[in-house]
Motif scaffolding. Structure first.
Motif, PDB file in Angstrom:
ATOM      1  N   MET A   1       0.820  -1.215   0.000  1.00 28.34           N
ATOM      2  CA  MET A   1       0.000   0.000   0.000  1.00 28.34           C
ATOM      3  C   MET A   1       0.853   1.264   0.000  1.00 28.34           C
ATOM      4  O   MET A   1       0.390   2.315  -0.433  1.00 28.34           O
ATOM      5  CB  MET A   1      -0.938   0.018   1.213  1.00 28.34           C
ATOM      6  CG  MET A   1      -2.052  -0.988   1.108  1.00 28.34           C
ATOM      7  SD  MET A   1      -3.349  -0.853   2.377  1.00 28.34           S
ATOM      8  CE  MET A   1      -2.449  -0.680   3.889  1.00 28.34           C
TER       9      MET A   1
ATOM     10  N   PRO B   1       1.513  -0.091  -7.338  1.00 29.30           N
ATOM     11  CA  PRO B   1       0.240   0.020  -8.047  1.00 29.30           C
ATOM     12  C   PRO B   1       0.192  -0.864  -9.297  1.00 29.30           C
ATOM     13  O   PRO B   1       1.133  -0.914 -10.084  1.00 29.30           O
ATOM     14  CB  PRO B   1       0.156   1.499  -8.417  1.00 29.30           C
ATOM     15  CG  PRO B   1       0.960   2.189  -7.363  1.00 29.30           C
ATOM     16  CD  PRO B   1       2.094   1.232  -7.074  1.00 29.30           C
ATOM     17  N   GLY B   2      -0.917  -1.581  -9.421  1.00 31.63           N
ATOM     18  CA  GLY B   2      -1.129  -2.454 -10.565  1.00 31.63           C
ATOM     19  C   GLY B   2      -0.452  -3.809 -10.452  1.00 31.63           C
ATOM     20  O   GLY B   2      -0.593  -4.640 -11.339  1.00 31.63           O
ATOM     21  N   GLN B   3       0.267  -4.047  -9.379  1.00 27.53           N
ATOM     22  CA  GLN B   3       0.982  -5.309  -9.192  1.00 27.53           C
ATOM     23  C   GLN B   3       0.177  -6.247  -8.298  1.00 27.53           C
ATOM     24  O   GLN B   3      -0.653  -5.813  -7.512  1.00 27.53           O
ATOM     25  CB  GLN B   3       2.346  -5.055  -8.530  1.00 27.53           C
ATOM     26  CG  GLN B   3       3.272  -4.183  -9.323  1.00 27.53           C
ATOM     27  CD  GLN B   3       3.767  -4.891 -10.573  1.00 27.53           C
ATOM     28  OE1 GLN B   3       4.107  -6.062 -10.546  1.00 27.53           O
ATOM     29  NE2 GLN B   3       3.774  -4.155 -11.680  1.00 27.53           N
TER      30      GLN B   3
END
Length: 126
Positions: free
Chosen positions: A22, A28-30
């Motif tokens: 987080m 992000p996107g993983q």
């Protein structure tokens, strides 16, 4: 016990991974799979017997033959058959993506198994 095992991961490591994902600018996107060391039930029993002292003396160690597991599977709820572990099978999942997050490393399975057992002993109903 059947000749099966699982990839042991500590809930504390799951939380740690989630927090790192987080807050990481690279996350992000993983997708991050948290899986730990593969441990057979027989090895977990040995860990408990060695690590809990007298409290682990009642840990079962007798093995169930593979044919008995398959036979029992025929008489269980059909919806459960899909999740019945395959004796001797060893799952392998990659946690490479999760390990790329700086600092994430799952605890050793031995530590997780013993900590969980101690927690269950401490919180069992009197």
């Amino acid at each position: 016990m059947p000749r099966v095992g699982l990839e042991v991961v500590d809930v504390r490591d799951l939380v740690d991974l989630r927090l790192r994902a987080m807050t990481s600018p690279h996350a992000p996107g993983q997708r991050f799979l948290a899986a730990g060391e593969f441990v057979r039930m027989a090895d977990m029993a040995r860990i408990l017997l060695e690590g809990l002292g007298p409290q682990g003396s009642s840990v079962p160690t007798r093995r169930i033959p593979d044919f008995a597991v398959r036979l029992a599977d025929r008489f269980t709820d059909p919806t459960l058959r899909e999740i019945t572990p395959v004796p001797g099978r060893r799952n392998r999942h990659s946690t490479e993506n999760a390990r790329r997050l700086p600092g994430w490393q799952p605890r050793p399975a031995r530590e997780t198994v013993l900590d969980r057992a101690r927690s269950l002993i401490a919180h069992r109903a009197v």
